[in-house]
Design a protein around this motif. Sequence first.
Motif, PDB file in Angstrom:
ATOM      1  N   LYS A 110       1.003  -1.192   0.165  1.00 35.97           N
ATOM      2  CA  LYS A 110      -0.078   0.046  -0.089  1.00 35.97           C
ATOM      3  C   LYS A 110       0.930   1.236  -0.065  1.00 35.97           C
ATOM      4  CE  LYS A 110      -3.802  -2.496   2.404  1.00 35.97           C
ATOM      5  NZ  LYS A 110      -4.569  -2.519   3.710  1.00 35.97           N
ATOM      6  N   MET A 124      -7.897  -0.995  -2.348  1.00 37.65           N
ATOM      7  CA  MET A 124      -7.704  -2.069  -1.462  1.00 37.65           C
ATOM      8  C   MET A 124      -8.721  -2.012  -0.337  1.00 37.65           C
ATOM      9  SD  MET A 124      -6.080  -4.328  -3.102  1.00 37.65           S
ATOM     10  CE  MET A 124      -5.845  -5.692  -2.016  1.00 37.65           C
ATOM     11  N   ARG A 149      -4.861 -13.550  -4.542  1.00 36.35           N
ATOM     12  CA  ARG A 149      -5.659 -12.260  -3.586  1.00 36.35           C
ATOM     13  C   ARG A 149      -6.577 -13.165  -2.735  1.00 36.35           C
ATOM     14  NH1 ARG A 149      -3.378  -8.168  -3.559  1.00 36.35           N
ATOM     15  NH2 ARG A 149      -3.458  -7.721  -5.685  1.00 36.35           N
ATOM     16  N   LYS A 198      -6.685 -12.362   1.266  1.00 35.07           N
ATOM     17  CA  LYS A 198      -7.945 -11.941   2.108  1.00 35.07           C
ATOM     18  C   LYS A 198      -8.298 -12.865   3.225  1.00 35.07           C
ATOM     19  CE  LYS A 198      -9.869  -9.187  -1.563  1.00 35.07           C
ATOM     20  NZ  LYS A 198     -10.985  -9.096  -2.425  1.00 35.07           N
TER      21      LYS A 198
END
Length: 260
Positions: A69, A78, A150, A154
Amino acid sequence: MRLARVAHSDGVSFVALEPDPAAPREKIVAVEIDQHPFGTPTYTGRKWPMADVRLLAPILPSKVICVGKNYADHAAEMGSEAPENPLIFMKPSTSVIGPNSPIKLPPNSERVDFEGELAAIIGQPCKDVPEARGTEVLLGYTIANDVTARDQQKADGQWTRAKGYDTFCPLGPWIDTEIDPSDLSIRTDLDGEVQQDGRTSQLVHGIGGLVSWVSRIMTLLPGDVILTGTPAGVGPMTDGQKVTVAIDGLGALTNPVQNA
């Protein structure tokens, strides 16, 4: 100087590419460096036309430190803001592959994403580096793809599994020791269509600060890699596709995508 690591008829070598690799490939010569490219390189006298060698990952790091980030637009996509301090995680050295090597999609993931990034290569052992000297300890820069499962990122909450698969850290095609990284275009194409289009000037935490931050946590060794973050536009790849990350002055890193 542009440094590469190549496979040739006698094995594997570090080389300097002469003249500028932007010249037509048939005019480029790979000049063998004795032992390693750190410090002032010495040469063996051997050289090969580029047509006779295959580009590998330009370095084999002891560790790959990644910054999450670090572009505000990516943090927003995100679902969060960019963190006040650098958010770091690591990829194992076994995730590294070179140009044109396939990214292998693990069968237990339903979504694997590309993340094009500028990578900084450490050039000397260092610890507790002041931010003002952060870029002084670097050998140079290359291109990276921070491949990510991904769905697993998560699900797990921490990112080791999602980021750590074999083939999940393409690097290349070479290391540039002289480029100014402060405002370079960074673009990711999937099957020729632009997916990410940003500039390194959009980094939330600059490269000198990142080197300083990481070096206060762990000793950095020659060849270690810091991935500086990805701009907005990350997305999934599927079997049979081809992903290319291009950065001004550094060329392009292309990898096919295959099911494991």
